[in-house]
Design a protein around this motif. Structure first.
Motif, short mmCIF file in Angstrom:
data_model
loop_
_atom_site.label_atom_id
_atom_site.label_comp_id
_atom_site.label_asym_id
_atom_site.label_seq_id
_atom_site.Cartn_x
_atom_site.Cartn_y
_atom_site.Cartn_z
N LYS A 283 20.10 63.32 17.76
CA LYS A 283 19.62 62.60 16.58
C LYS A 283 19.09 61.24 17.00
CE LYS A 283 22.46 64.73 12.99
NZ LYS A 283 23.43 64.49 11.88
N SER A 284 17.92 60.92 16.50
CA SER A 284 17.33 59.62 16.82
C SER A 284 18.04 58.53 16.03
CB SER A 284 15.84 59.62 16.47
OG SER A 284 15.66 59.90 15.09
N SER A 285 18.38 57.46 16.72
CA SER A 285 19.11 56.37 16.08
C SER A 285 18.83 55.08 16.82
CB SER A 285 20.61 56.67 16.08
OG SER A 285 21.34 55.56 15.59
N LYS A 286 19.04 53.99 16.14
CA LYS A 286 18.86 52.69 16.77
C LYS A 286 20.04 52.34 17.68
CE LYS A 286 17.24 49.29 14.43
NZ LYS A 286 17.07 48.24 13.40
N VAL A 287 21.14 53.06 17.56
CA VAL A 287 22.32 52.82 18.38
C VAL A 287 22.19 53.60 19.68
CG1 VAL A 287 24.83 52.97 18.50
CG2 VAL A 287 23.71 52.48 16.32
N ASP A 288 22.40 52.91 20.79
CA ASP A 288 22.28 53.52 22.11
C ASP A 288 23.64 54.12 22.48
OD1 ASP A 288 21.58 54.33 24.61
OD2 ASP A 288 21.20 52.32 25.42
N GLY A 289 23.84 55.37 22.12
CA GLY A 289 25.11 56.02 22.42
C GLY A 289 25.33 56.23 23.90
N ALA A 290 24.27 56.50 24.66
CA ALA A 290 24.41 56.71 26.10
C ALA A 290 24.90 55.44 26.79
CB ALA A 290 23.08 57.17 26.69
#
Length: 315
Positions: A283-290
């Motif tokens: 899912k595209s998000s502004k939060v950089d989960g990686a």
């Protein structure tokens, strides 16, 4: 007794005066004086040779002389009186540097983030008012992480995003978490180790973020539009700090959303699981989960391989 040209008796000439005794009547007084003068000159040369041999040779290299000067006391090289200083006698001993306190280091990191935030605001306002985007482009190339920056050789961009924020709420939330958990971790590790851990978590998180967003996700999704999408923020280091806090104090109570009390280990596991779910769902998000997962992995590795053995020894 022999005398020098200036009329003063040399110390070694007293002993050399009786070395040559000529038979009576074989030589006149002039020949005897010449022979004794030759003996005196020979002894002078021998004495100078002995002095050269016994004198300590000068250091051949500049760093050896510097080391001798540094290890020796100042009074051995000068007798100059520099007076007193605040009532104490002057000594050429540099005052020991006071180590940076852990709290001061945390506040310094927060201040550095604030300075870079002002640089971003200046770049944005300059682009809007003057139409000059050169400063903003320079900030993107040097204070954001993406695979393009690494490919172009700007390897420092795996560290500088840990001090970079554009949005005020992003800056406030990260610095609030750093102030809440970072001070305790800095007091445990010390200022130097905490700074090394902060930068290490940032490097690990930003590098994983660049690899995942620049290589892995485009191949899996067959969409290369987000390869040049920059990422920034101290979240990689802050997640590392909070994860390390949960490892050291797993049963500490945290107020989730300032309302719900949960243990530190449960809050950390839930946060990591949420980032993993968002990353695996593409899912595209502004939060950089990686980047968050990379910072958490750095904290877990540091705790397991470095702190855990030390804690076991203390027990």
């Amino acid at each position: 007794m022999l005398r020098s040209a200036r009329g003063t008796t040399l110390p070694f000439q007293k002993a050399s005066a009786g070395l040559f005794r000529a038979p009576r009547g074989c030589l006149d007084s002039a020949c005897i004086d010449q022979l004794q003068l030759a003996i005196t000159r020979a002894q002078t040369r021998r004495l100078s040779t002995l002095l050269r041999q016994t004198t300590q040779p000068r250091p051949k290299r500049l760093y050896e002389l510097h080391r001798q000067m540094r290890n020796a006391r100042w009074e051995q090289y000068t007798k100059a009186d520099y007076g007193s200083r605040r009532g104490n006698t002057y000594q050429n001993k540099s005052a020991p540097r006071k180590p940076v306190s852990p709290d001061a280091l945390v506040y310094g990191i927060i201040a550095a983030n604030g300075v870079v935030f002002l640089m971003w605001q200046s770049a944005n306002s300059r682009q809007k008012s003057l139409g000059d985007g050169s400063l903003r482009l320079w900030m993107i190339k040097n204070f954001t992480t993406m695979w393009t920056n690494i490919q172009e050789g700007r390897l420092w961009t795996i560290l500088t995003p840990a001090f970079s924020h554009i949005e005020p709420m992003h800056l406030f939330f990260n610095m609030f978490m750093l102030h809440t958990f970072g001070k305790d971790i800095a007091r445990i590790l010390g200022a130097r180790r905490f700074m090394a851990f902060y930068l290490g978590a940032a490097a690990c998180g930003n590098l994983i973020s660049a690899l995942v967003r620049g290589i892995a996700l485009p191949v899996l999704k067959n969409d290369y539009s987000g390869v040049a999408q920059p990422s920034l923020g101290a979240s990689t280091s802050v997640v590392g700090v909070t994860t390390l806090f949960a490892c050291l104090y797993p049963t500490a109570t945290l107020q989730l959303f300032f309302v719900v009390p949960v243990p530190a280990w449960l809050a950390t596991v839930g946060f990591i699981g949420w980032d993993m779910w968002r990353l695996m769902s593409y899912k595209s998000s502004k939060v950089d989960g990686a980047g968050h997962l990379g910072g958490a992995a750095a904290a877990l590795g540091y705790y397991w391989f470095r702190l855990r053995p030390l804690i076991r020894r203390m027990r």
